[in-house]
Design a protein around this motif. Structure first.
Motif: not given
Length: 461
Positions: A188-189, A194-195, A392-393, A401-403
């Motif tokens: 997850e990290h 990376e995103a 990719e973007v 947004r999930e983070l």
């Protein structure tokens, strides 16, 4: 008087021995502030060495009042040392103050014995046993605390990732308080980090903003000089004052045209670094610049003007100022066709020479900058499309947004935990702060994408 039965030695000898150790304790306490050691544990070690040295030189008789005094000193010293060993937050000053306060209590008890009477043999024996019990309890507590700390540290090492929130609490004396909102697995990290990093690189490499800022700065400088002419802040007949304003404008133009040049060079370097020299992406971005250079008069000649100003003659950029009675002041900014034609290095292509020769007057630099705007924005969009593919973007924005949702809507500083922490030993862990710009970009990317697509449609029509 000292009780012979308590000590097993003559009254006067026991009293003198106790007085000597009370005097030693006075000196010992007075010398504590001068001991070496910036950390609490270092101070305790120095204090312990001095205590052991004094005891070894002339130990008191067993079960004597002096022996009880030294045992009480040892008990308090051990407690302070144990606290310092278990809690790194205890400062040297705090440990020193705690030990001095405790030893002053021991001294007061000893002075009371000398003024009145010492404890009986039974009382001394009982207090010795009590001290031993406290030592044992302290050792057991320390052992348990160490085991708990080791277990907490082991868990922290095995779970080094998570979402960290930094916030403020007016009831707490701290600039910022950090807490772990939730834990992340390593996968997850990595996915979140990376995103986020890709989106941040997209924003950080936005050289378009640098060019735009320099363009705005140039216009501001020109506007300021124009107002000075209009308000008659200086006389146009004063050549020194006039040339000083011309230098300002020229310097601002060089900064702007250099930003254009840097935008091209650094963009090509970045795409080559990311995808490889002569890669499809590298060649595509190079073609975008070449096409813009060939198709846009403004882009082509602003780039060339920089070269001539830096390498041939500053007079390639002309500045004319005029102030007329009852009329607005004017500033004419031109590109000198004469000096531009003197640069053989940049005038090798025939279409450049014929383009200049066909002109009847020097072109306006302000008009060129104005004409550049509708060309440069779409160019950047096309570059971004190559370096950061939309698919990719889009995916990275969704991941970021999930983070953000993992922070459960709590307000404050958002960060990714990157190491073990939140234990007594590790305390605040290593972390990577999340840039609000990137989080806002991810949140608004849907609209940003629509705006980019709209600009492309206008550009192609």
């Amino acid at each position: 008087m000292v009780d012979r039965e308590a000590s097993g030695i003559p009254d006067e000898e026991a009293a003198n021995d106790l007085r000597r150790w009370v005097a030693w304790l006075d000196n010992y306490v007075a010398d504590l502030p001068s001991l070496v050691g910036n950390e609490a544990i270092d101070f305790c070690e120095a204090a312990g060495e001095r205590w052991h040295k004094a005891l070894a030189e002339r130990p008191p008789a067993p079960n004597s009042p002096a022996a009880l005094l030294l045992l009480e000193v040892a008990k308090n010293f051990a407690q302070v040392s144990m606290a310092a060993a278990l809690d790194e937050r205890i400062t040297r000053e705090a440990a020193q103050s705690s030990l001095i306060a405790a030893l002053q209590g021991v001294r007061n008890d000893a002075q009371g014995w000398l003024a009145n009477e010492v404890p009986t043999a039974e009382a001394i024996a009982a207090r010795v046993e009590a001290v031993k019990t406290k030592f044992k309890q302290a050792q057991e507590a320390a052992t348990n605390r160490i085991a708990e700390d080791e277990a907490a540290d082991d868990y922290a090492r095995a779970h080094p990732y998570g979402a960290i929130l930094g916030y403020q609490d007016p009831t707490v004396e701290a600039d910022i308080i950090f807490t772990q909102v939730c834990e992340f697995t390593e996968d997850e990290h990595n996915r979140y980090a990376e995103a986020y990093d890709r989106l941040k690189r997209l924003l950080d490499q936005d050289l378009f903003s640098y060019v735009s800022d320099m363009s705005d700065s140039f216009v501001v400088v020109v506007g300021n000089v124009l107002r000075e002419v209009q308000d008659q802040k200086f006389s146009l007949s004063n050549m020194e004052e006039t040339h000083e304003r011309i230098r300002r404008i020229r310097s601002a133009l060089i900064a702007f045209t250099s930003a254009l040049h840097s935008h091209q060079d650094q963009t090509l370097y970045q795409v080559k670094h990311k995808f490889g020299d002569q890669s499809v992406e590298h060649l595509a971005v190079r073609k975008l610049f070449n096409d813009t250079y060939s198709g846009s008069f403004a882009y082509r000649w602003l780039i060339e003007l920089r070269h001539v100003m830096l390498h041939v003659n500053m007079d390639a950029f002309t500045v004319g100022m005029a102030a007329r009675l009852h009329r607005d002041a004017t500033i004419e900014l031109g590109m000198s066709r004469y000096w531009m034609s003197k640069s053989s290095g940049v005038m090798k292509k025939a279409y450049k020479r014929t383009e200049l020769e066909a002109m009847t007057e020097d072109p306006s630099v302000l008009d060129m900058i104005k004409d550049l705007a509708p060309v440069f924005g779409p160019l950047q969009d096309e570059i971004d499309a190559v370096m950061f593919p939309a698919t990719e973007v889009t995916q990275d924005a969704a991941t970021v947004r999930e983070l953000v949702t993992r922070f459960n809507g709590r307000q404050g500083l958002y960060a990714l935990q990157t190491g073990p922490g939140f234990t007594r030993r590790f305390r605040t862990p290593a972390y990577s702060q999340l840039d609000p710009r990137v989080l806002a970009f991810a949140d608004q990317y849907g609209q940003i994408k629509k705006d980019i697509e709209s600009r492309r449609e206008r550009g192609s029509s």
